[in-house]
Scaffold this motif. Structure first.
Motif, PDB file in Angstrom:
ATOM      1  N   SER A  79       0.860  -1.191  -0.300  1.00 29.12           N
ATOM      2  CA  SER A  79      -0.011  -0.086   0.440  1.00 29.12           C
ATOM      3  C   SER A  79       1.069   1.623   0.249  1.00 29.12           C
ATOM      4  N   LYS A  80       0.545   2.485  -0.425  1.00 30.42           N
ATOM      5  CA  LYS A  80       0.776   3.538  -0.038  1.00 30.42           C
ATOM      6  C   LYS A  80       0.911   4.152   1.138  1.00 30.42           C
ATOM      7  N   ASP A  81       0.125   2.830   1.990  1.00 31.08           N
ATOM      8  CA  ASP A  81       0.372   3.810   3.396  1.00 31.08           C
ATOM      9  C   ASP A  81       1.583   3.031   4.476  1.00 31.08           C
ATOM     10  N   SER A  82       2.524   2.987   3.305  1.00 30.94           N
ATOM     11  CA  SER A  82       3.952   2.686   3.305  1.00 30.94           C
ATOM     12  C   SER A  82       3.741   1.003   4.605  1.00 30.94           C
ATOM     13  N   THR A  83       2.895   0.073   4.719  1.00 29.47           N
ATOM     14  CA  THR A  83       3.046  -1.236   4.678  1.00 29.47           C
ATOM     15  C   THR A  83       2.351  -1.911   4.027  1.00 29.47           C
ATOM     16  N   ALA A  84       2.556  -3.375   4.088  1.00 27.46           N
ATOM     17  CA  ALA A  84       2.497  -4.505   3.516  1.00 27.46           C
ATOM     18  C   ALA A  84       1.664  -5.442   4.705  1.00 27.46           C
ATOM     19  N   LYS A  85       0.699  -5.654   4.205  1.00 31.56           N
ATOM     20  CA  LYS A  85      -0.905  -6.621   5.652  1.00 31.56           C
ATOM     21  C   LYS A  85      -1.174  -7.571   5.565  1.00 31.56           C
ATOM     22  N   LEU A  86      -0.819  -8.789   6.113  1.00 35.50           N
ATOM     23  CA  LEU A  86      -1.206 -10.538   6.428  1.00 35.50           C
ATOM     24  C   LEU A  86      -2.661 -10.276   6.346  1.00 35.50           C
ATOM     25  N   LEU A  99       2.834  -4.781   8.807  1.00 28.84           N
ATOM     26  CA  LEU A  99       3.945  -5.066   8.156  1.00 28.84           C
ATOM     27  C   LEU A  99       4.716  -3.969   8.357  1.00 28.84           C
ATOM     28  N   PRO A 100       5.246  -2.997   8.929  1.00 28.08           N
ATOM     29  CA  PRO A 100       5.700  -1.607   8.688  1.00 28.08           C
ATOM     30  C   PRO A 100       6.166  -1.042   8.369  1.00 28.08           C
TER      31      PRO A 100
END
Length: 132
Positions: A79-86, A99-100
């Protein structure tokens, strides 16, 4: 969804995102596919019928890409929000993990074939490896 040998027209038009769709990915078992959008959401669809299954929310910026685990139980998003999510599929409307570690937008990601790790690539010019 369409049957190109029978007809050149789609058999179903899937709607629901409020902004442009950036990426689509079928699960390895073809039971589902996920769509990522500028509307900050991931939508999960039935891979055979195209029917809507659920919306996954939690990103605060556009979602650029998604990738499936090899067993099709999990999905990761960039994402544009600088994170990946599981996300756990199909039950996860909310992210199981965030995942920040990036300092800027996460543009790319993929899951390792053995399911043990995820790689993310960012506008911050770094690639990070995450263990599952």
């Amino acid at each position: 969804l369409w049957h190109p040998t029978e007809n050149k027209r789609p058999i179903k038009r899937l709607t629901g995102h409020q902004q442009a769709v950036n990426h689509l990915a079928f699960s390895p078992d073809s039971r589902f596919f996920a769509s990522a959008s500028f509307d900050k959401k991931i939508k999960l669809w039935n891979g055979r019928s195209g029917d809507f299954v659920t919306t996954m929310t939690g990103h605060v910026g556009a979602v650029y890409q998604v990738a499936w685990s090899s067993d099709a139980r999990f999905l990761v998003s960039a994402s544009k929000d600088s994170t990946a999510k599981l996300w756990e599929v199909p039950s996860g409307r909310k992210a199981k993990e965030t995942l920040p570690g990036h300092a800027d937008e996460v543009y790319a990601l993929d899951w390792s074939p053995n399911g043990a790790s995820v790689a993310t690539g960012s506008k911050d010019r770094t690639i990070k490896i995450w263990k599952h």
